[in-house]
Design a protein around this motif. Structure first.
Motif: not given
Ligand SMILES: *Cc1c(COP(=O)(O)O)cnc(C)c1O
Ligand SMILES: [Zn+2]
Length: 440
Positions: A23-25, A10-14
């Motif tokens: 999950r986003c690290n 959701d915060l834009g990390c790709k």
């Protein structure tokens, strides 16, 4: 044209789709698959429609599949030679004419997603996930096995696709909470099948810990690659109606990946200009496993995980749905509603609809019970076009039906009871029974 897609939080990390990551690290948020929409928009909506029509249910592998015929907007980065397809999608839209008449609606359709290789709609997403695993392995990734926790259908699907790909599968099932038919599927496909003394949520907790190891690949719907395949349900429905959008779609919900996937398919078509409005979505839960319904009652301001109680709708017996936030966001965008069905309501609804030519699984029964309530409340009216997503084949749940059509001493008979009559092999007896039956 080169199309691209990646995981994004959701915060834009790709992250690349070939990363083994759920999950986003950085922020620990769930990852969604994002597409290069600008590239996709280079092609006109009409051109996308005709391309999808051209391929639909034809023989050119893998494009005859309802999923891979839409490869560019599902998962463009997989090489065709890594695709493991069993001709997913292309399922019948059953016009529930007689059932609809009984209820007072004329444009009622059941999307028969259970008419599929392993008998449930889980095949739509699993083909994408397992094909990606094959691609990662081909690109030198070190994956020793794919694994999932399951209420019975995900495991059947994973085992089938993994064995077709030649990749070992590990299945975690809650002991005695899946049907015999569901249990035998991964066994027959040669998966390591672990029957654990817990419920689905307990299996999920263990498999999430196993997923911390990089050499096991997690196939639960927390992995949004599956959502990309599942979202083709909405695209296929609209395509089957010559690109007209229905008024309502009703779908049963457990872990809630699918209600989100359904929404995603519509949103993507809207963004590409293939449709110009959205349907409303109703998510149907079993009263005994209803955390989303409870949250809906608070206007989605609160959510509490619960311990799911045992329900005949075993595939949605989930108290702590992993995709809860995705689902809430989807329902808010689609002016959605959530309703629930008791054990009697879901069984009666399934049996009543069976009498008009269907053969419903209990989860479809939950959706049909909610349909009936929505019509009674006049939330759905006579000319609304309504699609009910039938998520699995009734043949996977024979005890559900056998138990229903069974007289139990000291309990009132169910409303749509039908029992076999045993009698002597005697012509007159047989004729008398037939006359008695037809005279009623
Ligand atoms: C998985 C499943 C569902 C629910 O889908 P979720 O994404 O978990 O909400 C409903 N019915 C059947 C038969 C299923 O296998
Ligand atoms: Zn992040």
């Amino acid at each position: 044209m080169n199309y691209n897609a990646w995981f994004e939080c959701d915060l834009g990390c790709k992250f690349p789709l070939t990363d083994i990551i759920y999950r986003c690290n950085t922020c620990d948020g769930l990852l969604q698959v994002q597409h290069d929409m600008d590239a996709l928009k280079q092609r006109s909506a009409d051109d996308w429609k005709s391309l999808f029509e051209e391929r639909y249910m034809r023989t050119q592998y893998p494009y005859g599949s309802g999923v891979w015929g839409k490869k560019e907007i599902v998962c463009p980065i997989i090489d065709d030679e890594n695709i493991i397809s069993m001709y997913e999608g292309g399922t019948n839209l059953f016009w529930a004419e007689r059932f609809g008449k009984q209820l007072g609606v004329s444009d009622l359709w059941i999307k028969q997603c259970g008419n599929s290789h392993t008998g449930s709609f889980k095949d739509l997403g699993m083909t994408v996930l397992v094909s990606m695993v094959k691609q990662i392995i081909a690109e030198s990734g070190n994956i020793r096995a794919v694994m999932c926790a399951s209420t019975g259908d995900t495991s059947a699907s994973l085992a089938a696709y993994a064995s077709a790909a030649g990749i070992p599968a590990i299945i975690l099932l809650p002991k005695e909470k899946v049907t015999r038919e569901q249990l035998i599927q991964p066994i027959a496909n040669g998966a390591l099948t672990l029957s654990l003394e817990t419920d689905f949520d307990g299996c999920m907790a263990i498999v999430q810990r196993l997923a911390e190891r990089e050499d096991f690949y997690l196939a639960n719907s927390i992995n949004s690659l599956r959502i990309e395949g599942q979202k083709t349900i909405s695209i296929e429905i609209v395509q089957q109606f010559d690109w007209e959008v229905p008024d309502w779609v009703i779908i049963p919900g457990g872990n809630l990946g699918n209600v989100s996937a359904l929404g995603l398919g519509f949103l993507m078509m809207l963004e590409l200009g293939m449709i110009d409005k959205l349907p409303r979505i109703a998510c149907a839960q079993a009263e005994r496993a209803n955390p989303l319904y409870r949250s809906y009652q608070t206007g989605f301001t609160e959510f509490k995980a619960i311990t799911a109680q045992s329900t005949q709708a075993t595939a949605i017996q989930i108290g702590n749905p992993v995709s809860i936030h995705r689902a809430i966001r989807t329902l808010q965008k689609f002016d959605g509603i959530v309703d629930q069905a008791s054990e009697d309501e879901l069984a009666d609804a399934a049996a009543r609809a069976d009498r008009t030519g269907l053969f419903n699984c209990p989860h479809t029964g939950v959706a049909l019970a909610v349909l009936i309530k929505m019509i009674e409340r006049k939330q759905i009216t006579k000319n609304d076009r309504v699609i009910v997503i039938s998520t699995a084949n009734g043949l996977k749940f024979p005890d559900f039906k056998v138990d229903y059509h069974n007289v139990t001493p000291n309990t009132p008979p169910p409303r749509y009871l039908n029992t076999p009559i045993e009698l002597e092999a005697n012509f007159d007896n047989v004729l008398r029974q037939i006359d008695k039956h037809l005279d009623v």
